[in-house]
Design a protein around this motif. Structure first.
Motif, short mmCIF file in Angstrom:
data_model
loop_
_atom_site.label_atom_id
_atom_site.label_comp_id
_atom_site.label_asym_id
_atom_site.label_seq_id
_atom_site.Cartn_x
_atom_site.Cartn_y
_atom_site.Cartn_z
N ASN A 1 0.81 -1.21 0.00
CA ASN A 1 0.00 0.00 0.00
C ASN A 1 0.85 1.27 0.00
O ASN A 1 0.61 2.20 -0.78
CB ASN A 1 -0.94 -0.01 1.20
CG ASN A 1 -1.79 1.24 1.31
OD1 ASN A 1 -1.66 2.03 2.23
ND2 ASN A 1 -2.68 1.43 0.35
N SER A 2 1.88 1.30 0.84
CA SER A 2 2.74 2.50 0.88
C SER A 2 3.56 2.62 -0.41
O SER A 2 3.76 3.73 -0.91
CB SER A 2 3.66 2.46 2.09
OG SER A 2 4.51 1.33 2.06
N LEU A 3 4.02 1.49 -0.95
CA LEU A 3 4.73 1.53 -2.23
C LEU A 3 3.83 2.08 -3.33
O LEU A 3 4.25 2.89 -4.16
CB LEU A 3 5.21 0.13 -2.62
CG LEU A 3 6.42 -0.44 -1.88
CD1 LEU A 3 6.59 -1.92 -2.22
CD2 LEU A 3 7.68 0.34 -2.24
N TYR A 4 2.58 1.65 -3.31
CA TYR A 4 1.64 2.09 -4.32
C TYR A 4 1.29 3.57 -4.17
O TYR A 4 1.27 4.34 -5.15
CB TYR A 4 0.36 1.24 -4.24
CG TYR A 4 -0.79 1.81 -5.02
CD1 TYR A 4 -0.74 1.90 -6.40
CD2 TYR A 4 -1.93 2.28 -4.36
CE1 TYR A 4 -1.80 2.44 -7.12
CE2 TYR A 4 -2.99 2.82 -5.07
CZ TYR A 4 -2.91 2.89 -6.44
OH TYR A 4 -3.95 3.43 -7.16
N MET B 1 -6.30 -0.82 -13.72
CA MET B 1 -5.24 -1.19 -14.66
C MET B 1 -5.26 -0.29 -15.89
O MET B 1 -4.21 0.04 -16.44
CB MET B 1 -5.39 -2.66 -15.06
CG MET B 1 -4.19 -3.23 -15.81
SD MET B 1 -2.61 -3.12 -14.89
CE MET B 1 -2.92 -4.23 -13.51
N GLN B 2 -6.45 0.13 -16.31
CA GLN B 2 -6.55 1.04 -17.45
C GLN B 2 -5.93 2.39 -17.13
O GLN B 2 -5.26 3.00 -17.99
CB GLN B 2 -8.01 1.20 -17.87
CG GLN B 2 -8.62 -0.05 -18.47
CD GLN B 2 -10.12 0.08 -18.70
OE1 GLN B 2 -10.70 1.16 -18.55
NE2 GLN B 2 -10.77 -1.03 -19.03
N VAL B 3 -6.14 2.86 -15.90
CA VAL B 3 -5.53 4.13 -15.49
C VAL B 3 -4.01 3.99 -15.48
O VAL B 3 -3.28 4.88 -15.93
CB VAL B 3 -6.05 4.56 -14.10
CG1 VAL B 3 -5.26 5.75 -13.58
CG2 VAL B 3 -7.54 4.88 -14.18
N ILE B 4 -3.51 2.86 -14.98
CA ILE B 4 -2.06 2.63 -14.96
C ILE B 4 -1.52 2.62 -16.38
O ILE B 4 -0.47 3.22 -16.67
CB ILE B 4 -1.75 1.29 -14.24
CG1 ILE B 4 -2.09 1.40 -12.76
CG2 ILE B 4 -0.27 0.92 -14.43
CD1 ILE B 4 -2.02 0.07 -12.01
N GLN B 5 -2.23 1.96 -17.30
CA GLN B 5 -1.81 1.92 -18.71
C GLN B 5 -1.70 3.32 -19.30
O GLN B 5 -0.79 3.61 -20.08
CB GLN B 5 -2.80 1.11 -19.54
CG GLN B 5 -2.71 -0.39 -19.36
CD GLN B 5 -3.78 -1.09 -20.18
OE1 GLN B 5 -4.96 -1.08 -19.82
NE2 GLN B 5 -3.37 -1.68 -21.28
N TRP C 1 6.80 -0.25 -9.29
CA TRP C 1 5.50 -0.80 -9.63
C TRP C 1 5.52 -2.33 -9.56
O TRP C 1 4.63 -2.95 -8.97
CB TRP C 1 5.07 -0.35 -11.03
CG TRP C 1 4.34 0.96 -11.07
CD1 TRP C 1 4.82 2.16 -11.51
CD2 TRP C 1 3.00 1.20 -10.65
NE1 TRP C 1 3.87 3.13 -11.39
CE2 TRP C 1 2.73 2.57 -10.87
CE3 TRP C 1 2.00 0.40 -10.11
CZ2 TRP C 1 1.50 3.15 -10.58
CZ3 TRP C 1 0.75 0.97 -9.81
CH2 TRP C 1 0.53 2.34 -10.04
N VAL C 2 6.52 -2.93 -10.18
CA VAL C 2 6.61 -4.39 -10.21
C VAL C 2 6.71 -4.94 -8.78
O VAL C 2 6.06 -5.92 -8.43
CB VAL C 2 7.81 -4.85 -11.06
CG1 VAL C 2 8.05 -6.35 -10.91
CG2 VAL C 2 7.58 -4.49 -12.53
N ALA D 1 1.40 -7.91 -15.32
CA ALA D 1 0.95 -6.52 -15.16
C ALA D 1 1.98 -5.56 -15.75
O ALA D 1 1.61 -4.51 -16.33
CB ALA D 1 0.73 -6.21 -13.68
N PHE D 2 3.26 -5.90 -15.63
CA PHE D 2 4.31 -5.09 -16.27
C PHE D 2 4.09 -5.05 -17.78
O PHE D 2 4.16 -3.99 -18.41
CB PHE D 2 5.68 -5.68 -15.95
CG PHE D 2 6.78 -5.24 -16.90
CD1 PHE D 2 7.40 -4.01 -16.74
CD2 PHE D 2 7.16 -6.06 -17.96
CE1 PHE D 2 8.39 -3.60 -17.63
CE2 PHE D 2 8.15 -5.66 -18.84
CZ PHE D 2 8.77 -4.42 -18.68
#
Length: 473
Positions: free
Chosen positions: A241-244, A260-264, A277-278, A312-313
């Motif tokens: 959570n803190s990493l994110y 995931m669409q927002v991340i893309q 992220w990974v 996900a990467f």
């Protein structure tokens, strides 16, 4: 061994361990079926379970007792709401267990399940015996082995004779697999898909692969949005959570698909940011796993974060984001995992953590290499490179919990997989000195040479260096 299909390599279940939680759970469901074959559930008067080897030594930390009880209740690990588990187990305080959710039998916290830490059964370290007493004063004894990745073998049965028959393209070695690819001018994933379609319809296959990715993505989503302390007594603080939150993602979303669409849409290209992220994705999955959440064995629960993080990467930071690419990745990874399963092991109790994180990293590297244009030889080279740099990795869970060092190892396995994939696709396999078959054989040799205390017993490595204050150690 007969063909291991993609839904056997990727099982949907509950954490924290495929061998110590999911396997025993499935064994009890098998036991219910066996009881029905011999008697009826209504004729059972009492049940006692004895655990051996690694199951006994680290079972409490891995939640084995909970899994066994839920299995006896007839609960399905694929569909049970994780939030309902504590309530169902608390009901046992009454001293009664509903066998198969219908037959009341006595439950005794101290004697229904016995942890025999002094003895191991011959076939596999994860052995268990179930003694069933009936109202007519007869008794049955069933013996099961949880052999890793949620696979279960019952003593006296032939795992080779599963009724599935031979696939169109038998695959028992890398050499055989590559020969099929070259003879048919097909990629590894296409060979795998042809085999799968002998077992599943096209719709079952595509829907099943979609479901696998949905569970993986949802798991990353939950882990990245959940804070707190993991259960078990080690007081490990969740970090995903803190990493994110440090990624400062902007955009509106209400579920994992929109997330995931927002991340893309951000299309991050900074190397350091990608590593963060990974790591967040891999750690998120295994924190959920440690918290008895819903995960996909990939190929095990302890290594469940590697493949989702690498996939996900590929979706978030490359041009490969479609349904077909996700399926290609999973089918390729599954075949590589089956080669390790057939010719070595995916059980940490037999091979150390190289059999879990090492295999998952090899599977993920192969899947990514396929997506970025690798030939079948380069895909296998990617898997070989990833495993080569996990050889000898021991399994030494502190307190028998799938937390330290297991959670961090998933992020390391994911990063190694990405590196291995790109390195392989930039290389000529003709000049490789080590083949995937060589590395699988070497991994198995290493596993057999490894001291038993480094095989998921919590009797060596970090497990005896880190002070803890609860009885599981």
């Amino acid at each position: 061994m007969t063909y291991i299909n993609v839904f056997e390599m990727f099982k949907i279940g509950i954490g924290p361990s495929s061998s110590h939680t999911l396997g025993p759970w499935k064994a009890m469901l098998m036991c219910l079926d066996s009881i029905q074959d011999h008697h009826k559930l209504e004729e059972v008067s009492d049940i006692m379970i004895e655990l051996y080897g690694s199951l006994a030594k680290t079972g409490k930390g891995h939640g084995t007792e909970k899994a066994l009880l839920l299995g006896l209740m007839g609960e399905n690990p694929t569909t049970i709401p994780p939030e309902s588990i504590d309530k169902k187990l608390k009901a046992l305080e009454s001293g009664t267990l509903l066998l198969g959710n219908k037959t009341p039998i006595p439950y005794h916290k101290e004697s229904t399940i016995i942890f025999n830490k002094e003895k191991a059964l011959d076939f596999h370290s994860n052995g268990m015996k179930v003694y069933v007493n009936y109202i007519d004063d007869t008794t049955s004894c069933f013996t099961y082995y949880s052999i890793g990745g949620g696979f279960v073998v019952e003593d006296g049965t032939d795992p080779e004779n599963d009724g599935k028959g031979a696939p169109p393209f038998p695959i028992q070695s890398t050499t055989e697999m590559i020969r099929h690819c070259k003879n048919e001018s097909l990629s590894i994933w296409q060979i795998a898909k042809t085999n799968e379609l002998q077992i599943h319809s096209e719709e079952e296959l595509t829907d099943g692969l979609d479901q696998i990715w949905d569970v993986m993505r949802n798991c990353m989503f939950r882990g990245c949005h959940t804070d707190g302390i993991l259960p078990g007594g080690l007081n490990v603080k969740r970090r995903a959570n803190s990493l994110y939150l440090k990624r400062k993602l902007t955009g509106n979303y209400s579920n994992s698909s929109e997330w995931m669409q927002v991340i893309q849409s951000h299309r991050v290209s900074n190397f350091q940011e990608i590593i963060h992220w990974v790591s967040a994705w891999a750690i998120a999955v295994n924190e959920e796993n440690a918290d008895f959440g819903r995960v996909v064995t990939a190929p095990t629960n302890g290594a469940a974060g590697v493949i989702p993080a690498v996939l996900a990467f590929a979706i978030g930071f490359t041009s490969f984001s479609g349904r077909e690419e996700i399926h290609r990745f999973l089918l390729t990874a599954s075949v590589i995992g089956s080669l390790f399963k057939q010719n070595a092991t995916i059980s940490a109790a037999m091979g150390g953590c190289q059999a879990e994180i090492g295999v998952s990293s090899a599977m993920a590297a192969a899947g990514l290499a396929e997506l970025i244009g690798g030939s079948p030889d380069q895909v296998c080279m990617a898997a070989e490179i990833a495993m080569e740099h996990h050889l000898g990795l021991t399994c030494d869970p502190v307190g028998g919990l799938v937390q330290v060092p297991c959670i961090e190892r998933n992020s390391m396995g994911a990063v190694k997989a990405i590196t291995a994939a790109y390195l392989a696709v930039e290389s000529d396999p003709a000049f490789a000195r080590v083949s995937l078959d060589d590395i699988i054989e070497t991994m198995w040799d290493t596993a057999r040479d490894m001291n038993t205390k480094y095989k998921e017993t919590s009797e060596g490595g970090l497990a005896i260096k880190i002070p803890v204050n609860f009885p599981e150690c």
